[in-house]
Design an enzyme around this catalytic site. Structure first.
Site, PDB file in Angstrom:
ATOM      1  N   CYS A 122       0.815  -1.220   0.000  1.00  0.00           N
ATOM      2  CA  CYS A 122       0.000   0.000   0.000  1.00  0.00           C
ATOM      3  C   CYS A 122       0.851   1.274   0.000  1.00  0.00           C
ATOM      4  CB  CYS A 122      -0.920   0.021   1.204  1.00  0.00           C
ATOM      5  SG  CYS A 122      -2.118  -1.326   1.218  1.00  0.00           S
ATOM      6  N   GLN A 151      -4.669  -8.939   5.978  1.00  0.00           N
ATOM      7  CA  GLN A 151      -5.010  -7.604   6.456  1.00  0.00           C
ATOM      8  C   GLN A 151      -6.321  -7.616   7.235  1.00  0.00           C
ATOM      9  OE1 GLN A 151      -5.961  -4.850   3.290  1.00  0.00           O
ATOM     10  NE2 GLN A 151      -6.447  -6.515   1.894  1.00  0.00           N
ATOM     11  N   ARG A 176     -20.465   7.653  -0.768  1.00  0.00           N
ATOM     12  CA  ARG A 176     -21.869   7.258  -0.948  1.00  0.00           C
ATOM     13  C   ARG A 176     -22.789   8.279  -0.266  1.00  0.00           C
ATOM     14  NH1 ARG A 176     -19.041   2.383  -0.643  1.00  0.00           N
ATOM     15  NH2 ARG A 176     -19.668   0.845  -2.229  1.00  0.00           N
ATOM     16  N   SER A 191     -11.469   0.074   3.447  1.00  0.00           N
ATOM     17  CA  SER A 191     -11.247   0.897   2.260  1.00  0.00           C
ATOM     18  C   SER A 191     -11.865   0.239   1.040  1.00  0.00           C
ATOM     19  CB  SER A 191      -9.749   1.124   2.035  1.00  0.00           C
ATOM     20  OG  SER A 191      -9.072  -0.115   1.921  1.00  0.00           O
ATOM     21  N   HIS A 226      -9.066   3.314  -2.319  1.00  0.00           N
ATOM     22  CA  HIS A 226      -7.655   3.022  -2.050  1.00  0.00           C
ATOM     23  C   HIS A 226      -7.059   2.256  -3.231  1.00  0.00           C
ATOM     24  CE1 HIS A 226      -4.012   1.721  -0.245  1.00  0.00           C
ATOM     25  NE2 HIS A 226      -4.469   0.730   0.513  1.00  0.00           N
ATOM     26  N   CYS A 241      -0.374   2.137   6.625  1.00  0.00           N
ATOM     27  CA  CYS A 241      -0.006   0.746   6.898  1.00  0.00           C
ATOM     28  C   CYS A 241       0.215   0.022   5.582  1.00  0.00           C
ATOM     29  CB  CYS A 241      -1.089   0.057   7.720  1.00  0.00           C
ATOM     30  SG  CYS A 241      -2.745   0.130   6.997  1.00  0.00           S
ATOM     31  N   GLY A 289       1.469  -3.982   3.660  1.00  0.00           N
ATOM     32  CA  GLY A 289       1.670  -5.408   3.807  1.00  0.00           C
ATOM     33  C   GLY A 289       3.063  -5.728   4.324  1.00  0.00           C
TER      34      GLY A 289
END
Length: 384
Positions: free
Chosen positions: A89, A157, A212, A238, A339, A369, A371
């Site tokens: 990420c 995750q 939304r 996300s 994301h 954060c 992986g």
């Protein structure tokens, strides 16, 4: 020590899975923001020393060094190289770090950093799934060294986000309230035009698709958890998204020689790591490390962008750092806005830069954060 300056940072609007950007080739998405940032900064593309793009799951249209392909797809000079990096990420945030380090070392003067990800065409973890089709192990279960050290635990995750919620005693209701606030902030930013300056529209597509308008706490509370004992639902995670982003990093000598006005100075960059099974806790020690290195207090930071991989990640980070929630993700985050993994780092940087200018703040801190338990921290200082 030589310094690194941020000339500009731009991004596409973020598309929903199957949305406005889903049919785009990743190289063309990358080319779009590359052209946009070069044009906005007013620099000659012939002078760019390197192109560094973040991207994960580099299969199909994202394979073959997408950084180089995107630069050439933009119509820019053949002699400029490119390299693609994968820090999960944090890939494009790390691209900015590598660009700044190249400039600060004196070996390069102008580097384009960014990222691209089309998650509609190439789903998350596609590379691992493709490996299984060829009979290969996943990154963990096939490694003797990993098994001896960590055992046969579920490394994901989702498990990490649940572990964080449990450890910090973050209720599902608190996460839903946070997620709802992310949507509200994002919609407010869109409606008031706060993202307009950082977005490079794509064929008439001008606004993020993720937030939304019809969401509510009642609707969130009606969703099923991801697992029977989980506190997580899709509402507090996300969104899967498509997008690209880019920034230009220059040396002081380049800025002076070409009479440019940089928008920010890269005040600090670092990366730390935590337990890879817990995985998503990395921003907590990474933020503490960055503040120690700079001598800044949490109160000195005017704005924060903490990637909303999951609501529990940001809420635990807030609990541990004591940061003012009113300064964190003020325009919403990944829960509402999406994301696009490889592009999110420079996407957040673009938002941080423009919002610092709008509020006339001085310091902005970005962290996320990643992986494997890693986490980057970038602190920028507004100059213009």
């Amino acid at each position: 020590m030589p310094e690194a300056f941020l000339l500009d940072a731009v991004r596409t609007p973020v598309g929903r899975r199957g949305g406005a950007l889903s049919g785009w080739h990743s190289a063309d998405l990358g080319a779009h923001v590359i052209r946009a940032v070069v044009e906005r900064a007013g620099v000659d593309p012939d002078l760019v020393d390197d192109v560094i793009l973040g991207c994960t799951d580099t299969l199909g249209p994202q394979s073959g060094n997408i950084a180089r392909t995107a630069w050439l797809a933009a119509g820019f000079p053949d002699h400029v190289p490119g390299v693609t990096i994968d820090r999960q990420c944090g890939s494009s945030q790390q691209a900015v770090h590598f660009a700044a380090q190249a400039v600060m070392s004196g070996t390069q003067d102008l580097v384009l950093a960014g990222g691209v990800q089309n998650m509609s065409r190439i789903p998350i973890s596609a590379a691992m799934l493709a490996g299984r089709e060829y009979g290969f192990d996943d990154p963990f279960s096939g490694s003797k060294g990993w098994q001896e050290r960590y055992g046969s635990v579920d490394v994901s995750q989702f498990r990490s986000a649940d572990m964080i919620a449990s450890h910090w005693d973050i209720s599902r209701e608190a996460m839903e309230e946070y997620a709802f606030r992310s949507h509200q902030r994002a919609l407010s930013a869109i409606d008031s035009g706060r993202f307009d300056a950082e977005i490079a529209p794509v064929d008439g597509f001008e606004q993020d698709e993720g937030p939304r308008r019809d969401t509510s706490l009642e609707r969130m509370r009606g969703l099923k958890p991801l697992a029977p004992e989980s506190r997580l639902t899709a509402a507090v995670a996300s969104q899967i998204s498509d997008g690209a982003s880019a920034a230009l990093v220059a040396s002081e000598a380049f800025v002076k020689e070409h009479n440019l006005t940089p928008r920010a100075r890269i005040h600090h960059l670092s990366v730390r790591a935590a337990d890879p099974v817990w995985m998503l806790t990395g921003p907590i020690p990474a933020t503490s490390h960055a503040l120690r290195k700079t001598g800044l207090a949490i109160e000195d930071i005017d704005l924060f962008e903490v990637n909303e991989a999951f609501a529990s990640v940001v809420l635990a980070w807030l609990d541990e750092t004591g940061a003012d929630p009113s300064r964190v993700n003020v325009n919403g985050g990944g829960i509402a806005l999406g994301h696009p993994i490889g592009a999110t780092g420079t996407k957040l940087l673009a938002t941080l830069l423009h919002e610092l200018e709008r509020r006339e703040g001085r310091y902005g801190l970005q962290t996320m954060c990643e992986g494997g338990g890693t986490a980057n921290v970038t602190i920028i200082e507004r100059l213009s």
